[in-house]
Design a protein around this motif. Structure first.
Motif, PDB file in Angstrom:
ATOM      1  N   ARG A   1      10.786   2.063   3.650  1.00 54.37           N
ATOM      2  CA  ARG A   1      11.133   3.269   2.900  1.00 54.37           C
ATOM      3  C   ARG A   1      10.786   3.124   1.419  1.00 54.37           C
ATOM      4  O   ARG A   1      10.489   4.105   0.745  1.00 54.37           O
ATOM      5  CB  ARG A   1      12.621   3.570   3.044  1.00 54.37           C
ATOM      6  CG  ARG A   1      13.037   3.974   4.439  1.00 54.37           C
ATOM      7  CD  ARG A   1      12.424   5.279   4.871  1.00 54.37           C
ATOM      8  NE  ARG A   1      12.751   5.588   6.265  1.00 54.37           N
ATOM      9  CZ  ARG A   1      12.061   6.418   7.025  1.00 54.37           C
ATOM     10  NH1 ARG A   1      10.996   7.021   6.535  1.00 54.37           N
ATOM     11  NH2 ARG A   1      12.409   6.641   8.276  1.00 54.37           N
ATOM     12  N   LYS A   2      10.829   1.900   0.912  1.00 53.48           N
ATOM     13  CA  LYS A   2      10.467   1.664  -0.484  1.00 53.48           C
ATOM     14  C   LYS A   2       9.930   0.245  -0.612  1.00 53.48           C
ATOM     15  O   LYS A   2      10.189  -0.612   0.239  1.00 53.48           O
ATOM     16  CB  LYS A   2      11.658   1.881  -1.420  1.00 53.48           C
ATOM     17  CG  LYS A   2      12.829   0.957  -1.168  1.00 53.48           C
ATOM     18  CD  LYS A   2      13.961   1.268  -2.138  1.00 53.48           C
ATOM     19  CE  LYS A   2      15.150   0.329  -1.909  1.00 53.48           C
ATOM     20  NZ  LYS A   2      16.249   0.583  -2.851  1.00 53.48           N
ATOM     21  N   ALA A   3       9.185   0.021  -1.664  1.00 51.35           N
ATOM     22  CA  ALA A   3       8.560  -1.283  -1.875  1.00 51.35           C
ATOM     23  C   ALA A   3       9.617  -2.345  -2.143  1.00 51.35           C
ATOM     24  O   ALA A   3      10.556  -2.118  -2.896  1.00 51.35           O
ATOM     25  CB  ALA A   3       7.589  -1.197  -3.050  1.00 51.35           C
TER      26      ALA A   3
ATOM     27  N   LEU B   1       0.874  -1.168   0.000  1.00 52.81           N
ATOM     28  CA  LEU B   1       0.000   0.000   0.000  1.00 52.81           C
ATOM     29  C   LEU B   1       0.912   1.219   0.000  1.00 52.81           C
ATOM     30  O   LEU B   1       1.627   1.463   0.975  1.00 52.81           O
ATOM     31  CB  LEU B   1      -0.908  -0.017   1.231  1.00 52.81           C
ATOM     32  CG  LEU B   1      -1.690  -1.323   1.441  1.00 52.81           C
ATOM     33  CD1 LEU B   1      -2.448  -1.288   2.755  1.00 52.81           C
ATOM     34  CD2 LEU B   1      -2.627  -1.583   0.273  1.00 52.81           C
ATOM     35  N   ASP B   2       0.896   1.939  -1.101  1.00 51.99           N
ATOM     36  CA  ASP B   2       1.873   3.003  -1.318  1.00 51.99           C
ATOM     37  C   ASP B   2       1.194   4.366  -1.351  1.00 51.99           C
ATOM     38  O   ASP B   2       0.656   4.783  -2.381  1.00 51.99           O
ATOM     39  CB  ASP B   2       2.599   2.747  -2.649  1.00 51.99           C
ATOM     40  CG  ASP B   2       3.646   3.805  -2.949  1.00 51.99           C
ATOM     41  OD1 ASP B   2       3.865   4.706  -2.113  1.00 51.99           O
ATOM     42  OD2 ASP B   2       4.251   3.734  -4.031  1.00 51.99           O
TER      43      ASP B   2
ATOM     44  N   ARG C   1      -1.235   2.018  -5.366  1.00 47.27           N
ATOM     45  CA  ARG C   1      -0.579   3.303  -5.171  1.00 47.27           C
ATOM     46  C   ARG C   1      -1.555   4.449  -5.365  1.00 47.27           C
ATOM     47  O   ARG C   1      -2.361   4.449  -6.300  1.00 47.27           O
ATOM     48  CB  ARG C   1       0.582   3.468  -6.165  1.00 47.27           C
ATOM     49  CG  ARG C   1       1.569   2.308  -6.168  1.00 47.27           C
ATOM     50  CD  ARG C   1       2.728   2.570  -7.134  1.00 47.27           C
ATOM     51  NE  ARG C   1       3.513   1.367  -7.386  1.00 47.27           N
ATOM     52  CZ  ARG C   1       4.462   0.900  -6.575  1.00 47.27           C
ATOM     53  NH1 ARG C   1       4.735   1.550  -5.463  1.00 47.27           N
ATOM     54  NH2 ARG C   1       5.121  -0.214  -6.866  1.00 47.27           N
ATOM     55  N   GLY C   2      -1.462   5.435  -4.479  1.00 53.17           N
ATOM     56  CA  GLY C   2      -2.302   6.625  -4.590  1.00 53.17           C
ATOM     57  C   GLY C   2      -2.066   7.524  -3.391  1.00 53.17           C
ATOM     58  O   GLY C   2      -1.403   7.125  -2.413  1.00 53.17           O
ATOM     59  N   PRO C   3      -2.595   8.741  -3.410  1.00 49.41           N
ATOM     60  CA  PRO C   3      -2.433   9.640  -2.264  1.00 49.41           C
ATOM     61  C   PRO C   3      -3.020   9.021  -0.997  1.00 49.41           C
ATOM     62  O   PRO C   3      -3.968   8.231  -1.057  1.00 49.41           O
ATOM     63  CB  PRO C   3      -3.222  10.895  -2.683  1.00 49.41           C
ATOM     64  CG  PRO C   3      -3.346  10.801  -4.166  1.00 49.41           C
ATOM     65  CD  PRO C   3      -3.366   9.348  -4.504  1.00 49.41           C
ATOM     66  N   LEU C   4      -2.468   9.384   0.145  1.00 51.04           N
ATOM     67  CA  LEU C   4      -2.956   8.873   1.418  1.00 51.04           C
ATOM     68  C   LEU C   4      -4.459   9.083   1.561  1.00 51.04           C
ATOM     69  O   LEU C   4      -5.185   8.194   2.011  1.00 51.04           O
ATOM     70  CB  LEU C   4      -2.220   9.568   2.573  1.00 51.04           C
ATOM     71  CG  LEU C   4      -2.689   9.195   3.977  1.00 51.04           C
ATOM     72  CD1 LEU C   4      -2.368   7.737   4.291  1.00 51.04           C
ATOM     73  CD2 LEU C   4      -2.075  10.133   5.020  1.00 51.04           C
TER      74      LEU C   4
ATOM     75  N   PRO D   1       6.760   9.497   2.440  1.00 51.07           N
ATOM     76  CA  PRO D   1       8.062   8.864   2.154  1.00 51.07           C
ATOM     77  C   PRO D   1       8.164   7.420   2.653  1.00 51.07           C
ATOM     78  O   PRO D   1       9.255   6.941   2.953  1.00 51.07           O
ATOM     79  CB  PRO D   1       9.039   9.771   2.913  1.00 51.07           C
ATOM     80  CG  PRO D   1       8.264  10.241   4.089  1.00 51.07           C
ATOM     81  CD  PRO D   1       6.852  10.407   3.602  1.00 51.07           C
ATOM     82  N   ILE D   2       7.023   6.721   2.754  1.00 49.72           N
ATOM     83  CA  ILE D   2       7.022   5.332   3.225  1.00 49.72           C
ATOM     84  C   ILE D   2       6.016   4.529   2.395  1.00 49.72           C
ATOM     85  O   ILE D   2       5.186   5.091   1.676  1.00 49.72           O
ATOM     86  CB  ILE D   2       6.652   5.216   4.725  1.00 49.72           C
ATOM     87  CG1 ILE D   2       5.331   5.949   5.034  1.00 49.72           C
ATOM     88  CG2 ILE D   2       7.769   5.790   5.578  1.00 49.72           C
ATOM     89  CD1 ILE D   2       4.095   5.135   4.957  1.00 49.72           C
TER      90      ILE D   2
END
Length: 198
Positions: free
Chosen positions: A101-103, A77-78, A111-114, A83-84
Motif C-alpha cells: 500500500r505504501k513504500a 516502483l511507484d 516514481r511516475g504514472p503507470l 494506490p499501490i
C-alpha cells in the motif's frame, strides 16, 4: 509558422495551426483499475508477481545479472496514479516482488504514472525526456536506478507476451484483450517493433 489551406467547397482560406513540438500528455491509469487495486488481496498478488518475475529471470538470465553490485538493492516502483507500490528485490537472480500500500524500506524509488513506467519497459518513451520533464522521479541510489534501466533496456521485455507464454490456450484472448486495453487507455502493454527510445 502559419500555413494556409484552401477549402474547395468555397468556404475560403483556413489558417492551419502550427505543428506542436509538445508531446501528448502521459495517460493516467483507468479509474476501474484504481478501484480494483484498492480491494485486491496484496499477499496473493505478491506471490503471483514473484512467480512472474522468476519466470522473467529464467527466460532472460542477463536481466538481473546486469545489475552487478546492485543485485541486492531494494527497488520501489511507484505508479503514482495507483494506490499501490511494487517492491523488487533482485536477490542475485532469484527475485522477490511485493505489492504494498505504501513504500517501506528501500534503496531507490522510481516514481511516475503507470503509463510512463510501462512505456519505459517497452521502449515507448524516452527515459531521459521523462526524467528532465519530471514525469519520472528517482529517489535514493541513482546508480542502482541506472543499472536497472540498462538491464531492462538490454532485455527488450514484452510483459504481455511473457504472460501469454504461460497462459496456454488463453494466450490469444490475452493478447486481444491487451491490445483493446492499450487502444482504450493509451497505456503501453507490449513492445512494438519501433521500440527503442530508451
Amino acid at each position: 509558422m502559419k500555413t494556409f489551406t484552401y477549402d474547395r467547397k468555397g468556404a475560403g482560406l483556413h489558417i492551419d495551426p502550427p505543428p506542436s513540438d509538445t508531446p501528448p500528455p502521459i495517460p493516467r491509469a483507468p479509474l476501474a483499475l484504481r478501484a480494483l487495486l484498492r480491494v485486491l488481496p496484496l499477499t496473493s498478488m505478491s506471490w503471483s508477481l514473484t512467480a512472474y518475475s522468476r519466470r522473467l529471470a529464467n527466460r532472460h538470465p542477463g536481466l538481473f545479472r546486469r545489475l552487478g553490485q546492485h543485485d541486492q538493492a531494494r527497488f520501489i516502483l511507484d505508479p503514482t496514479d495507483l494506490p499501490i507500490v511494487l517492491r523488487l528485490h533482485p536477490n542475485r537472480g532469484v527475485p522477490n516482488m511485493a505489492m504494498l500500500r505504501k513504500a517501506d524500506d528501500y534503496d531507490v524509488a522510481i516514481r511516475g504514472p503507470l503509463a510512463a513506467l510501462l512505456g519505459l519497459v517497452h521502449g515507448a518513451y524516452d527515459g531521459d525526456a521523462l526524467f528532465f520533464s519530471r514525469d519520472l522521479v528517482v529517489e535514493g541510489d541513482t546508480a542502482a536506478a541506472l543499472a536497472l534501466r540498462n538491464a531492462v533496456d538490454d532485455a527488450e521485455l514484452d510483459l504481455t507476451e511473457e504472460l501469454a507464454q504461460i497462459t496456454g490456450p488463453l494466450a490469444g484472448p490475452l493478447r486481444q484483450f491487451s491490445a483493446l486495453v492499450e487502444r482504450r487507455t493509451g497505456v503501453c502493454l507490449h513492445r512494438s517493433e519501433e521500440a527503442g527510445l530508451w
